[in-house]
Design a protein around this motif. Structure first.
Motif, PDB file in Angstrom:
ATOM      1  N   LYS A  26       0.836  -1.211   0.000  1.00  0.00           N
ATOM      2  CA  LYS A  26       0.000   0.000   0.000  1.00  0.00           C
ATOM      3  C   LYS A  26       0.869   1.258   0.000  1.00  0.00           C
ATOM      4  CE  LYS A  26      -3.689   2.149   2.771  1.00  0.00           C
ATOM      5  NZ  LYS A  26      -3.017   3.430   3.062  1.00  0.00           N
ATOM      6  N   ASN A  27       1.860   1.312   0.880  1.00  0.00           N
ATOM      7  CA  ASN A  27       2.734   2.489   0.965  1.00  0.00           C
ATOM      8  C   ASN A  27       3.543   2.683  -0.313  1.00  0.00           C
ATOM      9  OD1 ASN A  27       1.808   2.945   3.555  1.00  0.00           O
ATOM     10  ND2 ASN A  27       3.526   1.903   4.547  1.00  0.00           N
ATOM     11  N   PHE A  28       4.023   1.573  -0.878  1.00  0.00           N
ATOM     12  CA  PHE A  28       4.828   1.656  -2.100  1.00  0.00           C
ATOM     13  C   PHE A  28       4.026   2.241  -3.254  1.00  0.00           C
ATOM     14  CE2 PHE A  28       5.822  -0.329  -6.192  1.00  0.00           C
ATOM     15  CZ  PHE A  28       7.111   0.137  -6.393  1.00  0.00           C
ATOM     16  N   LEU A  29       2.801   1.754  -3.450  1.00  0.00           N
ATOM     17  CA  LEU A  29       1.992   2.213  -4.586  1.00  0.00           C
ATOM     18  C   LEU A  29       1.555   3.661  -4.411  1.00  0.00           C
ATOM     19  CD1 LEU A  29      -0.125  -0.989  -5.238  1.00  0.00           C
ATOM     20  CD2 LEU A  29       1.710  -0.077  -6.665  1.00  0.00           C
ATOM     21  N   GLU A  30       1.201   4.041  -3.193  1.00  0.00           N
ATOM     22  CA  GLU A  30       0.805   5.438  -2.970  1.00  0.00           C
ATOM     23  C   GLU A  30       1.978   6.375  -3.242  1.00  0.00           C
ATOM     24  OE1 GLU A  30      -0.865   5.741   0.915  1.00  0.00           O
ATOM     25  OE2 GLU A  30      -2.821   4.923   0.305  1.00  0.00           O
ATOM     26  N   LYS A  31       3.155   5.973  -2.780  1.00  0.00           N
ATOM     27  CA  LYS A  31       4.344   6.792  -3.010  1.00  0.00           C
ATOM     28  C   LYS A  31       4.700   6.847  -4.492  1.00  0.00           C
ATOM     29  CE  LYS A  31       9.063   7.406  -1.253  1.00  0.00           C
ATOM     30  NZ  LYS A  31      10.119   6.841  -0.363  1.00  0.00           N
ATOM     31  N   LYS A  32       4.539   5.727  -5.178  1.00  0.00           N
ATOM     32  CA  LYS A  32       4.856   5.638  -6.607  1.00  0.00           C
ATOM     33  C   LYS A  32       4.023   6.634  -7.414  1.00  0.00           C
ATOM     34  CE  LYS A  32       3.953   2.425 -10.447  1.00  0.00           C
ATOM     35  NZ  LYS A  32       5.186   2.508 -11.225  1.00  0.00           N
ATOM     36  N   TYR A  33       2.728   6.661  -7.175  1.00  0.00           N
ATOM     37  CA  TYR A  33       1.864   7.535  -7.962  1.00  0.00           C
ATOM     38  C   TYR A  33       1.956   8.990  -7.522  1.00  0.00           C
ATOM     39  CZ  TYR A  33      -0.038   3.522 -10.353  1.00  0.00           C
ATOM     40  OH  TYR A  33      -0.153   2.408 -11.146  1.00  0.00           O
ATOM     41  N   LYS A  34       2.275   9.213  -6.271  1.00  0.00           N
ATOM     42  CA  LYS A  34       2.486  10.585  -5.833  1.00  0.00           C
ATOM     43  C   LYS A  34       3.701  11.200  -6.508  1.00  0.00           C
ATOM     44  CE  LYS A  34       0.126  10.260  -1.378  1.00  0.00           C
ATOM     45  NZ  LYS A  34       0.238  10.236   0.101  1.00  0.00           N
ATOM     46  N   LYS A  35       4.706  10.370  -6.790  1.00  0.00           N
ATOM     47  CA  LYS A  35       5.881  10.849  -7.515  1.00  0.00           C
ATOM     48  C   LYS A  35       5.515  11.316  -8.913  1.00  0.00           C
ATOM     49  CE  LYS A  35       9.592   8.208  -5.281  1.00  0.00           C
ATOM     50  NZ  LYS A  35      10.607   7.137  -5.483  1.00  0.00           N
ATOM     51  N   ASP A  36       4.453  10.729  -9.482  1.00  0.00           N
ATOM     52  CA  ASP A  36       4.019  11.095 -10.824  1.00  0.00           C
ATOM     53  C   ASP A  36       2.983  12.209 -10.830  1.00  0.00           C
ATOM     54  OD1 ASP A  36       5.677   9.215 -11.980  1.00  0.00           O
ATOM     55  OD2 ASP A  36       4.173   7.633 -11.925  1.00  0.00           O
ATOM     56  N   GLY A  37       2.750  12.825  -9.680  1.00  0.00           N
ATOM     57  CA  GLY A  37       1.835  13.960  -9.635  1.00  0.00           C
ATOM     58  C   GLY A  37       0.450  13.632  -9.151  1.00  0.00           C
ATOM     59  N   PHE A  38       0.158  12.374  -8.823  1.00  0.00           N
ATOM     60  CA  PHE A  38      -1.149  11.999  -8.286  1.00  0.00           C
ATOM     61  C   PHE A  38      -1.081  12.083  -6.759  1.00  0.00           C
ATOM     62  CE2 PHE A  38      -0.817   9.942 -12.411  1.00  0.00           C
ATOM     63  CZ  PHE A  38      -2.033  10.279 -13.006  1.00  0.00           C
ATOM     64  N   LEU A  39      -1.210  13.286  -6.267  1.00  0.00           N
ATOM     65  CA  LEU A  39      -0.935  13.553  -4.858  1.00  0.00           C
ATOM     66  C   LEU A  39      -1.991  12.945  -3.938  1.00  0.00           C
ATOM     67  CD1 LEU A  39       1.398  15.113  -3.568  1.00  0.00           C
ATOM     68  CD2 LEU A  39      -0.111  17.085  -3.355  1.00  0.00           C
ATOM     69  N   ASN A  40      -3.189  12.699  -4.473  1.00  0.00           N
ATOM     70  CA  ASN A  40      -4.283  12.191  -3.645  1.00  0.00           C
ATOM     71  C   ASN A  40      -4.511  10.692  -3.819  1.00  0.00           C
ATOM     72  OD1 ASN A  40      -4.903  14.797  -2.605  1.00  0.00           O
ATOM     73  ND2 ASN A  40      -5.947  15.288  -4.527  1.00  0.00           N
ATOM     74  N   THR A  41      -3.503   9.995  -4.257  1.00  0.00           N
ATOM     75  CA  THR A  41      -3.648   8.559  -4.495  1.00  0.00           C
ATOM     76  C   THR A  41      -4.028   7.812  -3.214  1.00  0.00           C
ATOM     77  OG1 THR A  41      -2.046   8.597  -6.303  1.00  0.00           O
ATOM     78  CG2 THR A  41      -2.464   6.470  -5.272  1.00  0.00           C
ATOM     79  N   LYS A  42      -5.023   6.936  -3.357  1.00  0.00           N
ATOM     80  CA  LYS A  42      -5.421   6.064  -2.254  1.00  0.00           C
ATOM     81  C   LYS A  42      -5.398   4.629  -2.749  1.00  0.00           C
ATOM     82  CE  LYS A  42      -6.326   9.476   0.587  1.00  0.00           C
ATOM     83  NZ  LYS A  42      -5.434   9.744   1.735  1.00  0.00           N
ATOM     84  N   VAL A  43      -4.819   3.740  -1.944  1.00  0.00           N
ATOM     85  CA  VAL A  43      -4.742   2.323  -2.297  1.00  0.00           C
ATOM     86  C   VAL A  43      -5.470   1.517  -1.222  1.00  0.00           C
ATOM     87  CG1 VAL A  43      -3.215   0.367  -2.716  1.00  0.00           C
ATOM     88  CG2 VAL A  43      -2.569   2.638  -3.534  1.00  0.00           C
ATOM     89  N   HIS A  44      -6.406   0.671  -1.667  1.00  0.00           N
ATOM     90  CA  HIS A  44      -7.151  -0.188  -0.749  1.00  0.00           C
ATOM     91  C   HIS A  44      -6.865  -1.642  -1.117  1.00  0.00           C
ATOM     92  CE1 HIS A  44      -9.423   3.306   0.685  1.00  0.00           C
ATOM     93  NE2 HIS A  44      -9.530   3.666  -0.590  1.00  0.00           N
ATOM     94  N   ILE A  45      -6.534  -2.442  -0.091  1.00  0.00           N
ATOM     95  CA  ILE A  45      -6.219  -3.858  -0.312  1.00  0.00           C
ATOM     96  C   ILE A  45      -7.111  -4.702   0.580  1.00  0.00           C
ATOM     97  CG2 ILE A  45      -4.419  -5.634  -0.247  1.00  0.00           C
ATOM     98  CD1 ILE A  45      -2.347  -3.424  -0.594  1.00  0.00           C
ATOM     99  N   ASN A  46      -7.849  -5.612  -0.030  1.00  0.00           N
ATOM    100  CA  ASN A  46      -8.708  -6.529   0.705  1.00  0.00           C
ATOM    101  C   ASN A  46      -8.333  -7.961   0.364  1.00  0.00           C
ATOM    102  OD1 ASN A  46     -10.359  -4.478   1.884  1.00  0.00           O
ATOM    103  ND2 ASN A  46     -11.373  -4.235  -0.100  1.00  0.00           N
ATOM    104  N   THR A  47      -8.402  -8.835   1.357  1.00  0.00           N
ATOM    105  CA  THR A  47      -8.139 -10.254   1.122  1.00  0.00           C
ATOM    106  C   THR A  47      -9.357 -11.073   1.548  1.00  0.00           C
ATOM    107  OG1 THR A  47      -7.097 -10.515   3.294  1.00  0.00           O
ATOM    108  CG2 THR A  47      -5.655 -10.007   1.427  1.00  0.00           C
ATOM    109  N   VAL A  48      -9.624 -12.123   0.786  1.00  0.00           N
ATOM    110  CA  VAL A  48     -10.739 -13.025   1.065  1.00  0.00           C
ATOM    111  C   VAL A  48     -10.204 -14.449   1.095  1.00  0.00           C
ATOM    112  CG1 VAL A  48     -12.996 -13.849   0.308  1.00  0.00           C
ATOM    113  CG2 VAL A  48     -12.346 -11.455  -0.073  1.00  0.00           C
TER     114      VAL A  48
END
Length: 876
Positions: free
Chosen positions: A173-195
């Protein structure tokens, strides 16, 4: 990790409390389990009267059982824990803690618990309760394009079978949010669910849903500065290289917010102050303000400090160079406004490996181990005195010089291009030049060439040098077909640019062809119903192997059949044949510098006409000979990559001459010209056969181009061309051969008469020739004088070894005339457009241009408009 010592049944509630604390607390793992352990110890002390064993006493392990949701064998788990029946341990003690640690570090289990389930005297029965970590079964990703999903799986390592832990989910979650924020998507939110997957398979598995909500790119509405009185907001915003506010007119730099670039730009703001004398300038605070329109504003508070000036600058430790010489490089005088950035550049300019600075002066003369440090020794009254402290060290000499990675190219071909030799005094300039020469060979990926310093020994004054190269394809194949000129045109071309002619009779050398000696061999066949062209060329860049003297030769034969306009077919009884041979030598010079090359060539062409009556000649049967000598002076100091140069220049001046036959052949061409004006067609043919038996002319060409890197990767290339074809004897006139044909893609399908085809995009091929007075339209004979100006802006998309791709935009103009009397170099046909180039080692340079011609074609009144040009095999 959980350690629960459940001594009696009534302590189960205590265990549950600790377990719940560990699971549900938002605290970090370390903190939550520390608190849990303290809670446990406190509870044990509170209930000490209920314990059936003595704390800290040694016990012998009786039975060990395993419980919980696991697919692993019980004995395997016990063995891996390090606990065994009959072993003496302390309870509580390190042995149980170490057992849990081992099981946890295996990254196979979750919820690891060790219980003392029974105590009889000094014998304790243990229970290991755990569950397997679930494996990733199926991953679904939402919120990104299909083509991006594979990259996400690769970057996060979320492959089937991966053990899923809370840490993995948090890290992903932290990696993907940081990745997209680097590209200018400052409000990126990542949600991960497991079943959990419930089926008959015993292995614990989960399906994961990864939902990425990038949101909109956050753009910068405004950048405001506070506290700046000396430098304006505009000047400070300009100093920020990558952080820009919204401007619809700006194309190259976008206004998206990227935190890492913003932090770097804050340093650039401080540097801007230092360049203007404000040494103590600093950023006090900076803040990001979120606006209602989903943009942000940046507010930066600066403290400018006071203006400083340079005082005395002294050099300490210099014995090789005098103070006067070092001052001439530094170019800073007492009383100049303090500029720390420029001072550092003149000490050592990291942006220019061959820059004119003090460090390079030492390094280019052997002092590899020299150290040069400017130190501020006084700042009284805002006057800064500088001491430049120099430790020269010993001169360094090359010990071993090696090249690695040349699997195809023979060692002697590579080593002869090196400017650094064993025993030679170290020179940084020679290292930089060697990298450039290796790149210009065309056998290696220019982006991958790396000079590596090995075993530097300051005490002995020696250094080993290793050049790492990566082979790239140097042979090309041209296979194309098309419809043009009334029929199908097929082309087959083979170009071997790292050939080895000495191995052509060695069977084992064919892999698939003999290679490695740096020679060039090219074969080309082009044919249609109306013509056939065969050509062969060979070149050896180091004739004799000891000097950079290039020998080249070429042989060609062309047969053109007359086109029958009534039938649309070729009449093979009427033909025009050209056979030619050329020998050339090109020598690298040392004066004015060794970027210069002097080339010379002798060529002969034989033109035979067999019942070939066209407007090209006034005779249909006969021949013409062209024996010429060409001399050229060229200079090429472009940067490492010949496909995409970023710096340097290329220019060339050539002169092509024939003997002045009219001076000694005894023919009065003035008299022949007068007779021609009143003669019949048969006699005119005889006269022209006499005039063109041996072609007489001189030809002068100039071409110059420069490469400048405006900003990183954005390269500007201006170009100027000029050509003139003249006659020694005005009565004999300018020959109908060797003419200039302007317009189009610059590629001739075939060339019968030595013509030069000049690229001018935005117009049809060879359409910008002078007007024919008799017809009022473009002449079929081309022009005898031309000039061209071009401005091209290039940007690389990729410069990998497999394919180099760059986009370009261009402005250009050119004009062609038949004589100097009417020549106006600035009355040009103008055009502009966009294009793409793709260089692949196996096929050479390919591309497409879309050009718009702003002026009409000769003889027309409306502008030409858009043209599409396909580029195949054009030189760089």
């Amino acid at each position: 990790m959980k350690l629960l010592l459940n001594i009696k049944k009534e302590n189960d509630d205590l265990g549950k409390q600790v377990n719940n604390l560990a699971k549900n607390s938002p605290l970090t793992y370390t903190l939550k389990y520390t608190l849990a352990f303290l809670f446990l110890v406190a509870s044990i002390k509170t209930n000490a009267q209920e314990l059936t064993y003595n704390q800290g006493k040694k016990y012998t392990i009786g039975e060990i059982t395993v419980s919980g949701d696991t697919s692993f064998n019980e004995q395997t788990i016990i063995s891996y824990s390090g606990l065994r029946k009959g072993k003496e341990i302390n309870i509580p003690g390190e042995e149980i803690a170490n057992a849990i640690k081992k099981l946890w570090n295996s990254k196979l289990f979750n919820d690891i618990e060790v219980y003392v389930s029974k105590v009889e005297g000094d014998v304790a029965t243990l229970e290991i309760r755990l569950s397997d970590l679930p494996q990733l079964n199926l991953l679904k990703i939402y919120g990104v394009k299909k083509g991006k999903k594979e990259n996400i799986i690769e970057e996060t390592k979320l492959k089937k079978g991966t053990k899923v832990t809370e840490n993995l989910i948090t890290t992903t979650k932290n990696f993907l949010e940081k990745k997209y924020k680097k590209d200018g998507f400052l409000n990126t939110k990542v949600h991960i669910n497991t079943v959990e997957v419930k089926d008959s398979i015993p292995t614990s598995r989960v399906n994961m849903v990864l939902n990425i909500d990038k949101g909109e790119k956050v753009k910068i509405k405004d950048i405001e500065f506070a506290g700046n009185d000396v430098l304006s907001d505009k000047m400070l915003r300009k100093a920020m290289k990558s952080t820009k506010k919204i401007n619809r007119l700006r194309i190259y730099k976008r206004s998206k917010f990227i935190d890492s670039a913003y932090q770097a730009d804050l340093d650039h703001v401080v540097d801007k102050y230092k360049e203007n004398g404000y040494r103590d300038a600093r950023i006090i605070t900076d803040s990001v303000i979120y606006n209602d329109d989903k943009t942000i504003s940046l507010k930066i508070d600066v403290n400018e400090g006071e203006l400083y000036k340079f005082g005395n600058i002294t050099f300490i430790g210099n014995t090789v160079y005098s103070n006067e010489y070092l001052n001439s490089i530094l170019r800073i005088k007492k009383g100049d406004t303090y500029n720390g950035v420029e001072l550092q550049k003149r000490i050592a300019d990291d942006t220019k490996p061959d820059g004119f600075d003090i460090t390079n002066q030492y390094q280019n003369n052997g002092y590899l181990f020299s150290q040069i440090n400017p130190v501020e020794v006084s700042a009284d009254n805002n006057i800064i005195d500088i001491e430049v402290r120099i430790t020269e060290g010993k001169p360094a000499y090359f010990n071993k010089v090696t090249v690695v990675g040349n699997d195809k190219t023979n060692d002697h071909v590579v080593y002869r291009e090196l400017r650094t030799r064993p025993g030679q005094l170290y020179s940084k300039a020679n290292v930089v030049r060697t990298v450039r020469e290796l790149g210009q060979m065309g056998f290696f990926d220019a982006q991958e060439i790396a000079p590596n310093f090995i075993n530097p020994n300051p005490n002995e004054g020696t250094i080993d040098m290793e050049y790492s190269v990566k082979e790239t394809g140097s042979s090309q194949i041209e296979l194309q077909g098309g419809y043009g000129g009334g029929g199908f045109i097929g082309t087959l071309g083979l170009s071997f640019n790292n050939f080895s002619i000495k191995d052509i009779f060695k069977k084992e050398a064919y892999k698939p062809i003999p290679m490695g000696d740096g020679q060039s061999l090219a074969l080309r066949l082009q044919a249609s119903r109306f013509f056939q062209t065969y050509s062969f060329s060979f070149s050896e860049p180091w004739l004799g192997g000891k000097r950079p003297v290039q020998f080249s030769t070429s042989l060609s034969h062309t047969k053109q059949f007359l086109y029958n306009y009534q039938t649309g077919n070729a009449d093979k009884s009427q033909s025009f044949n050209i056979t030619g041979i050329t020998f050339g030598l090109a020598k690298r010079l040392s004066v004015p510098d060794d970027y210069f090359t002097l080339s010379q060539a002798v060529s002969f062409q034989r033109y035979d006409l067999n019942n070939y009556n066209t407007g090209l000649f006034t005779f249909g049967d006969g021949y013409s000979n062209n024996l010429s000598y060409t001399i050229g002076l060229n200079r090429n100091n472009t940067s490492v990559d010949p496909v995409f140069p970023t710096a340097g220049s290329k220019f060339g001046i050539t002169a092509k001459l024939t003997l002045p036959y009219s001076l000694f052949d005894g023919v009065d061409y003035g008299e022949l010209l007068e007779e021609r004006e009143t003669a019949d067609s048969d006699r005119i043919g005889e006269i022209d056969q006499e005039r063109y038996k041996w072609l007489e002319f001189y030809k002068l060409n100039f071409k110059g181009e420069w490469y400048t890197q405006i900003v990183k990767n954005l390269v500007l290339r201006p170009l100027v061309e000029f050509g003139y074809l003249g006659a020694y004897n005005k009565d004999r006139g300018v020959i109908p051969f060797e003419r200039y044909f302007l317009g189009g893609d610059g590629l001739a399908n075939y060339s019968l008469d030595g013509r030069e085809v000049i690229q001018l995009r935005g117009y049809p091929n060879q359409s910008l020739t002078p007007l024919d007075p008799s017809t009022g339209s473009a002449s079929a004979d081309g022009g005898s004088i031309y000039n061209k100006f071009s401005l091209e802006l290039r940007y690389p998309i990729t410069l990998s070894a497999s394919a180099k791709i760059y986009a370009l935009g261009f402005l250009e103009g050119g004009v062609s005339y038949n004589d100097f009397k009417n020549y106006n170099p600035f009355n040009v046909k103008r055009s502009a457009g966009l294009g793409v180039r793709i260089f692949m080692p196996a096929f050479g340079l390919l591309g497409i241009d879309f050009g718009h011609g702003f002026d009409p074609l000769p003889g027309e009144t409306t502008k030409n408009g858009w043209e599409t040009h396909f580029i195949i095999g054009q030189q760089f």
